[in-house]
Design a protein around this motif. Structure first.
Motif, PDB file in Angstrom:
ATOM      1  N   GLU A 207      24.925   1.092  32.507  1.00  0.00           N
ATOM      2  CA  GLU A 207      25.994   2.080  32.680  1.00  0.00           C
ATOM      3  C   GLU A 207      27.179   1.556  33.471  1.00  0.00           C
ATOM      4  O   GLU A 207      28.295   1.986  33.269  1.00  0.00           O
ATOM      5  N   PHE A 208      26.883   0.678  34.433  1.00  0.00           N
ATOM      6  CA  PHE A 208      27.939   0.228  35.341  1.00  0.00           C
ATOM      7  C   PHE A 208      27.961  -1.295  35.278  1.00  0.00           C
ATOM      8  O   PHE A 208      27.465  -1.977  36.184  1.00  0.00           O
TER       9      PHE A 208
ATOM     10  N   PHE B 161      24.861   7.687  39.818  1.00  0.00           N
ATOM     11  CA  PHE B 161      24.343   8.891  39.144  1.00  0.00           C
ATOM     12  C   PHE B 161      24.428   8.661  37.643  1.00  0.00           C
ATOM     13  O   PHE B 161      25.510   8.405  37.119  1.00  0.00           O
ATOM     14  N   THR B 162      23.313   8.714  36.987  1.00  0.00           N
ATOM     15  CA  THR B 162      23.353   8.636  35.522  1.00  0.00           C
ATOM     16  C   THR B 162      22.114   9.270  34.881  1.00  0.00           C
ATOM     17  O   THR B 162      21.055   9.367  35.499  1.00  0.00           O
TER      18      THR B 162
ATOM     19  N   ARG C 273      21.342  13.012  27.368  1.00  0.00           N
ATOM     20  CA  ARG C 273      22.554  13.683  27.860  1.00  0.00           C
ATOM     21  C   ARG C 273      22.844  14.993  27.116  1.00  0.00           C
ATOM     22  O   ARG C 273      22.389  15.158  25.991  1.00  0.00           O
TER      23      ARG C 273
ATOM     24  N   LYS D 174      21.887  17.942  27.847  1.00  0.00           N
ATOM     25  CA  LYS D 174      20.769  18.901  27.814  1.00  0.00           C
ATOM     26  C   LYS D 174      20.582  19.600  29.163  1.00  0.00           C
ATOM     27  O   LYS D 174      19.581  20.264  29.392  1.00  0.00           O
ATOM     28  N   GLY D 175      21.517  19.361  30.073  1.00  0.00           N
ATOM     29  CA  GLY D 175      21.422  20.028  31.378  1.00  0.00           C
ATOM     30  C   GLY D 175      20.721  19.201  32.443  1.00  0.00           C
ATOM     31  O   GLY D 175      20.617  19.632  33.593  1.00  0.00           O
TER      32      GLY D 175
ATOM     33  N   LEU E 105      32.928   8.848  43.950  1.00  0.00           N
ATOM     34  CA  LEU E 105      34.012   8.171  43.237  1.00  0.00           C
ATOM     35  C   LEU E 105      33.710   8.260  41.758  1.00  0.00           C
ATOM     36  O   LEU E 105      32.559   8.103  41.341  1.00  0.00           O
ATOM     37  N   VAL E 106      34.753   8.530  40.998  1.00  0.00           N
ATOM     38  CA  VAL E 106      34.561   8.663  39.543  1.00  0.00           C
ATOM     39  C   VAL E 106      35.753   8.028  38.840  1.00  0.00           C
ATOM     40  O   VAL E 106      36.887   8.119  39.330  1.00  0.00           O
TER      41      VAL E 106
ATOM     42  N   ASN F 210      36.735   9.440  33.124  1.00  0.00           N
ATOM     43  CA  ASN F 210      35.382   9.966  32.866  1.00  0.00           C
ATOM     44  C   ASN F 210      35.406  11.501  32.857  1.00  0.00           C
ATOM     45  O   ASN F 210      34.950  12.171  33.786  1.00  0.00           O
TER      46      ASN F 210
ATOM     47  N   LYS G  21      33.847  13.720  31.144  1.00  0.00           N
ATOM     48  CA  LYS G  21      32.550  14.410  31.099  1.00  0.00           C
ATOM     49  C   LYS G  21      32.025  14.647  32.511  1.00  0.00           C
ATOM     50  O   LYS G  21      31.657  15.751  32.885  1.00  0.00           O
ATOM     51  N   ALA G  22      32.008  13.567  33.293  1.00  0.00           N
ATOM     52  CA  ALA G  22      31.490  13.660  34.664  1.00  0.00           C
ATOM     53  C   ALA G  22      32.387  14.573  35.498  1.00  0.00           C
ATOM     54  O   ALA G  22      31.900  15.413  36.259  1.00  0.00           O
TER      55      ALA G  22
ATOM     56  N   TYR H 122      31.430  17.781  37.746  1.00  0.00           N
ATOM     57  CA  TYR H 122      31.711  17.879  39.184  1.00  0.00           C
ATOM     58  C   TYR H 122      32.540  19.129  39.499  1.00  0.00           C
ATOM     59  O   TYR H 122      32.315  19.793  40.503  1.00  0.00           O
TER      60      TYR H 122
ATOM     61  N   LYS I 263      32.492  21.887  37.845  1.00  0.00           N
ATOM     62  CA  LYS I 263      31.562  23.008  37.714  1.00  0.00           C
ATOM     63  C   LYS I 263      30.697  23.179  38.959  1.00  0.00           C
ATOM     64  O   LYS I 263      30.324  24.288  39.332  1.00  0.00           O
TER      65      LYS I 263
HETATM   66  C1  LIG Z   1      27.768  12.340  33.699  1.00  0.00           C
HETATM   67  C2  LIG Z   1      26.327  12.501  33.228  1.00  0.00           C
HETATM   68  C3  LIG Z   1      25.374  12.144  34.381  1.00  0.00           C
HETATM   69  C4  LIG Z   1      26.119  13.971  32.822  1.00  0.00           C
HETATM   70  O1  LIG Z   1      24.748  14.140  32.492  1.00  0.00           O
HETATM   71  P1  LIG Z   1      24.257  15.160  31.362  1.00  0.00           P
HETATM   72  O2  LIG Z   1      22.786  15.311  31.511  1.00  0.00           O
HETATM   73  O3  LIG Z   1      24.788  14.749  30.052  1.00  0.00           O
HETATM   74  O4  LIG Z   1      25.025  16.481  31.835  1.00  0.00           O
HETATM   75  P2  LIG Z   1      24.567  17.984  31.517  1.00  0.00           P
HETATM   76  O5  LIG Z   1      23.926  18.069  30.175  1.00  0.00           O
HETATM   77  O6  LIG Z   1      23.802  18.504  32.691  1.00  0.00           O
HETATM   78  O7  LIG Z   1      25.961  18.715  31.428  1.00  0.00           O
HETATM   79  C5  LIG Z   1      26.525  19.260  32.562  1.00  0.00           C
HETATM   80  C6  LIG Z   1      28.002  19.487  32.342  1.00  0.00           C
HETATM   81  O8  LIG Z   1      28.666  18.251  32.166  1.00  0.00           O
HETATM   82  C7  LIG Z   1      29.747  18.419  31.243  1.00  0.00           C
HETATM   83  N1  LIG Z   1      29.438  17.665  30.027  1.00  0.00           N
HETATM   84  C8  LIG Z   1      28.267  17.112  29.640  1.00  0.00           C
HETATM   85  N2  LIG Z   1      28.388  16.490  28.452  1.00  0.00           N
HETATM   86  C9  LIG Z   1      29.685  16.649  28.094  1.00  0.00           C
HETATM   87  C10 LIG Z   1      30.450  16.243  26.963  1.00  0.00           C
HETATM   88  N3  LIG Z   1      29.921  15.540  25.961  1.00  0.00           N
HETATM   89  N4  LIG Z   1      31.765  16.571  26.928  1.00  0.00           N
HETATM   90  C11 LIG Z   1      32.327  17.283  27.945  1.00  0.00           C
HETATM   91  N5  LIG Z   1      31.644  17.704  29.019  1.00  0.00           N
HETATM   92  C12 LIG Z   1      30.353  17.402  29.090  1.00  0.00           C
HETATM   93  C13 LIG Z   1      29.788  19.905  30.931  1.00  0.00           C
HETATM   94  O9  LIG Z   1      30.562  20.554  31.901  1.00  0.00           O
HETATM   95  C14 LIG Z   1      28.338  20.291  31.096  1.00  0.00           C
HETATM   96  O10 LIG Z   1      28.131  21.628  31.347  1.00  0.00           O
HETATM   97  P3  LIG Z   1      27.949  22.656  30.080  1.00  0.00           P
HETATM   98  O11 LIG Z   1      26.894  22.065  29.190  1.00  0.00           O
HETATM   99  O12 LIG Z   1      27.519  23.915  30.754  1.00  0.00           O
HETATM  100  O13 LIG Z   1      29.291  22.721  29.444  1.00  0.00           O
HETATM  101  C15 LIG Z   1      26.024  11.587  31.993  1.00  0.00           C
HETATM  102  O14 LIG Z   1      26.992  11.841  31.007  1.00  0.00           O
HETATM  103  C16 LIG Z   1      26.035  10.107  32.308  1.00  0.00           C
HETATM  104  O15 LIG Z   1      25.037   9.553  32.750  1.00  0.00           O
HETATM  105  N6  LIG Z   1      27.167   9.446  32.051  1.00  0.00           N
HETATM  106  C17 LIG Z   1      27.294   7.978  32.254  1.00  0.00           C
HETATM  107  C18 LIG Z   1      27.264   7.608  33.714  1.00  0.00           C
HETATM  108  C19 LIG Z   1      28.291   8.371  34.510  1.00  0.00           C
HETATM  109  O16 LIG Z   1      29.404   8.607  34.044  1.00  0.00           O
HETATM  110  N7  LIG Z   1      27.907   8.747  35.736  1.00  0.00           N
HETATM  111  C20 LIG Z   1      28.807   9.395  36.659  1.00  0.00           C
HETATM  112  C21 LIG Z   1      29.559   8.343  37.387  1.00  0.00           C
HETATM  113  S1  LIG Z   1      30.679   9.059  38.568  1.00  0.00           S
END
Ligand SMILES: CC(C)(COP(=O)(O)OP(=O)(O)OC[C@H]1O[C@@H](n2cnc3c(N)ncnc32)[C@H](O)[C@@H]1OP(=O)(O)O)[C@@H](O)C(=O)NCCC(=O)NCCS
Length: 161
Positions: free
Chosen positions: A26-27, A76-77, A83, A85-86, A110-111, A115, A117-118, A122, A124
């Motif tokens: 991831e990183f 955090f990943t 992904r 699925k909450g 830090l993000v 990004n 999605k993340a 955050y 939320k």
């Molecule tokens: C960021 C990350 C940890 C989120 O994990 P996830 O299990 O997919 O997230 P969730 O399913 O719990 O979703 C939570 C919220 O994230 C946002 N989200 C998740 N997937 C998304 C997508 N494809 N597009 C937009 N928002 C999204 C939404 O707000 C979502 O809430 P909702 O489903 O009620 O709308 C994951 O995408 C990840 O590991 N990414 C790569 C590593 C990374 O970016 N880490 C953070 C570094 S700062």
């Protein structure tokens, strides 16, 4: 969407190979090695938790105490297959709850600026944008985000109208 199956547990030495693999995937800029990761697990100021689903590690969160009332979510990943699925939200809620119980008042992270999605997650969770980070991360512009944990348990971003 809410999930109930995932377990969140402290990471052990025996998890290091799996988690280091995940960090490198991831990183890509990270210079992590298993040795360095094992040192993290030994460190008093750091905590790593793993997300486990069906006996497999599907994610992790790393926390670092910066001072007596500030902590950083420093890693955090959730693995790609799991992904959306909450799980990420549940993991973050766990981390915030853990830090609140440790009397932490300010959680930072830090993000990467791109990004979305993340950043959506955050937002939320009540984090707010603080400013651009002084350095690039892996060649990308990064932002600092923060969550205030008030003693009454109420969470608000720093600046709200
Ligand atoms: C960021 C990350 C940890 C989120 O994990 P996830 O299990 O997919 O997230 P969730 O399913 O719990 O979703 C939570 C919220 O994230 C946002 N989200 C998740 N997937 C998304 C997508 N494809 N597009 C937009 N928002 C999204 C939404 O707000 C979502 O809430 P909702 O489903 O009620 O709308 C994951 O995408 C990840 O590991 N990414 C790569 C590593 C990374 O970016 N880490 C953070 C570094 S700062």
């Amino acid at each position: 969407m809410s999930v109930t199956l995932m377990d969140i547990l402290p990471a052990y030495d025996s998890d290091s190979k799996e988690i280091v693999k995940m960090i490198k995937r991831e990183f890509a800029y990270s210079k992590i090695t298993e040795k360095k990761f094992l040192e993290k697990l030994e460190s008093k100021s750091k905590r790593v938790f793993k997300a486990v689903e069906d006996k497999k590690i599907i994610g992790f969160v790393e926390l670092r105490k910066l001072d007596f009332q500030t902590a950083r979510i420093s890693g955090f990943t959730i693995a790609p297959k799991f992904r959306g699925k909450g799980f990420g939200k549940k993991m973050l809620e766990f981390a915030i709850d853990f830090l609140r119980k440790k009397k932490i008042k300010r959680v930072t992270l830090l993000v990467r600026q791109d990004n979305e999605k993340a950043k959506k997650l955050y937002t939320k969770m009540g984090f707010g944008f603080m400013g651009l980070w002084k350095n690039k991360i892996g060649g990308h512009v990064a932002e600092e985000w923060e969550l205030n944990l008030h003693s009454n348990g109420e969470e608000t971003p720093n600046y709200v109208q």
